[in-house]
Design a protein around this motif. Structure first.
Motif, mmCIF file in Angstrom:
data_model
loop_
_atom_site.group_PDB
_atom_site.id
_atom_site.type_symbol
_atom_site.label_atom_id
_atom_site.label_comp_id
_atom_site.label_asym_id
_atom_site.label_seq_id
_atom_site.Cartn_x
_atom_site.Cartn_y
_atom_site.Cartn_z
ATOM 1 N N THR A 31 0.841 -1.234 0.051
ATOM 2 C CA THR A 31 0.125 0.048 0.114
ATOM 3 C C THR A 31 0.732 1.214 0.235
ATOM 4 O O THR A 31 1.109 1.970 0.960
ATOM 5 N N GLN A 58 -2.914 0.723 -6.501
ATOM 6 C CA GLN A 58 -3.755 0.848 -7.815
ATOM 7 C C GLN A 58 -4.141 2.076 -8.342
ATOM 8 O O GLN A 58 -4.912 2.206 -9.171
ATOM 9 N N SER A 77 -0.675 -1.641 -9.575
ATOM 10 C CA SER A 77 -1.526 -2.808 -9.537
ATOM 11 C C SER A 77 -2.395 -2.837 -7.974
ATOM 12 O O SER A 77 -1.828 -2.557 -7.047
ATOM 13 N N ASN A 78 -3.486 -3.691 -8.127
ATOM 14 C CA ASN A 78 -4.201 -4.046 -6.741
ATOM 15 C C ASN A 78 -3.179 -5.107 -6.124
ATOM 16 O O ASN A 78 -2.527 -5.909 -6.652
ATOM 17 N N ARG A 80 -3.856 -7.543 -4.440
ATOM 18 C CA ARG A 80 -4.183 -8.991 -4.636
ATOM 19 C C ARG A 80 -3.561 -9.809 -5.625
ATOM 20 O O ARG A 80 -3.492 -10.989 -5.384
ATOM 21 N N TYR A 81 -2.668 -9.044 -6.357
ATOM 22 C CA TYR A 81 -1.857 -9.754 -7.544
ATOM 23 C C TYR A 81 -0.499 -10.000 -6.945
ATOM 24 O O TYR A 81 0.220 -9.854 -7.853
ATOM 25 N N ASN A 211 -14.608 -1.460 -4.288
ATOM 26 C CA ASN A 211 -13.277 -1.952 -4.388
ATOM 27 C C ASN A 211 -12.961 -3.427 -4.079
ATOM 28 O O ASN A 211 -11.547 -3.907 -4.368
ATOM 29 N N ASP A 212 -14.047 -3.972 -4.018
ATOM 30 C CA ASP A 212 -13.841 -5.516 -3.669
ATOM 31 C C ASP A 212 -12.581 -5.931 -2.605
ATOM 32 O O ASP A 212 -12.013 -6.600 -2.636
ATOM 33 N N GLU A 213 -12.869 -5.050 -1.358
ATOM 34 C CA GLU A 213 -11.684 -4.999 -0.431
ATOM 35 C C GLU A 213 -11.697 -6.339 0.392
ATOM 36 O O GLU A 213 -10.216 -6.700 0.558
ATOM 37 N N ALA A 216 -9.855 -9.063 -2.018
ATOM 38 C CA ALA A 216 -8.531 -8.438 -2.291
ATOM 39 C C ALA A 216 -7.536 -8.589 -0.972
ATOM 40 O O ALA A 216 -6.569 -9.170 -1.349
ATOM 41 N N GLU A 219 -6.895 -12.681 -0.793
ATOM 42 C CA GLU A 219 -5.705 -12.890 -1.562
ATOM 43 C C GLU A 219 -4.513 -12.330 -1.498
ATOM 44 O O GLU A 219 -3.317 -13.005 -1.771
ATOM 45 N N MET A 220 -4.169 -11.008 -0.746
ATOM 46 C CA MET A 220 -2.996 -10.521 -0.682
ATOM 47 C C MET A 220 -2.302 -11.097 0.514
ATOM 48 O O MET A 220 -1.234 -11.432 0.655
#
Length: 304
Positions: A31, A58, A77-78, A80-81, A211-213, A216, A219-220
């Motif tokens: 972040t 992102q 990028s987000n 999560r990736y 933002n589908d937080e 995400a 996944e992170m």
């Protein structure tokens, strides 16, 4: 507006200490935001020893403001990736991952981003403005049940159904596409004794959904844990109970439900060990200096 800081990092000293930074280590700040944490990490790295930091964001605004340093790479990028991009950069393992899950001051203080109920502007709330779903689009397309679920699950609002009914009824007359219009619509459902708290909960709920937080974040965390070498550290700063519960459960058990898995001998099997049973919180001095840090909680875990 230009006089406002992009962001003041919460628990800066504590989070940097949590990473136990090695000059030649590989670190990730998922972040970047205003770059406060990232700069503090980079200052402790030695390029001649291979020390390097990869930071994710992102938001194009943050990426365009990112520092330039041979010890630093910004990833647009987000988070999560994280696994995909570390693989892309040839990073096999990391020594530490930091996540500050707070929203940047820049977002709250820029009316056209629509993150705050304190100023009118477009109802956007997208961290990545090239993403498809804005808050206005969500409120235009979602059915009443979905809106109620968002308010209940992510805002923890008891009057979630009343809020959803009011929005669905009002959008038949005109779009709910500005902060001011949303506030006007939901005003009758808000307890005047808890106005600021409940409005913050409404905006939090919409931001999380847009933002589908939560997905995400999960996944992170999985990607961050997988990237850490044994002894590597994960430090996460949370700001509300929903994300804090996810982080706590994952650090303790390796899953998001907090379900303990034991081996044949009854020993708990988990990929990480929490280093602080209770979260680290800001001092009174920090809260005075930066009131927005008051709800911050830092949790730290080490890879087994």
């Amino acid at each position: 507006m230009t006089d406002q800081p992009y962001h003041i990092p919460a628990l800066l000293r504590e989070s940097i200490e949590a990473l136990d930074i090695k000059p030649g280590g590989t670190y990730v700040d998922v972040t970047y935001g205003g770059g406060g944490h990232s700069r503090a990490i980079v200052e402790r790295l030695d390029a001649s020893l291979g020390g390097h930091l990869y930071s994710f964001d992102q938001d194009r605004d943050a990426v365009e403001r990112a520092m330039t340093d041979e010890r630093f790479t910004i990833v647009y990028s987000n988070f999560r990736y994280i696994s995909n991009f570390l693989r892309y950069y040839g990073v096999d393992s990391t020594d530490g991952v930091l996540a500050d899950l707070g929203v940047s001051f820049h977002h709250f203080d820029t009316p056209e981003r629509g993150f705050s109920f304190r100023a009118d502007g477009p109802l956007d709330m997208r961290m990545n403005r090239s993403a498809g779903l804005s808050a206005a689009r969500l409120l235009a397309d979602a059915d009443e049940e979905r809106i109620a679920d968002v308010m209940y699950l992510y805002g923890e609002l008891r009057q979630s159904r009343a809020i959803a009914r009011a929005i669905v009824s009002a959008r038949r007359q005109a779009p709910v596409d500005t902060v001011g219009r949303l506030l006007e619509i939901i005003a009758p459902t808000i307890d005047p004794r808890k106005e600021k708290k409940e409005l913050a909960q409404v905006f939090q709920a919409l931001r999380i959904e847009v933002n589908d937080e939560m997905a995400a974040l999960r996944e992170m965390l999985e990607g961050a844990c997988a990237s850490l070498r044994p002894g590597g550290r994960l430090a996460v700063i949370t700001y509300h109970s929903l994300e804090d519960r996810i982080v706590k459960n994952f650090m303790k058990t390796g899953n998001f439900e907090g379900r303990q898995v034991k081996d044949f001998y009854g020993r708990v099997e988990a990929p990480m060990k929490m280093l602080n049973s209770r979260p680290i919180v800001p001092t009174d001095e920090e809260i005075t200096r930066n009131p927005r840090s008051r709800s911050a909680k830092l949790r730290i875990a080490i890879k087994n």
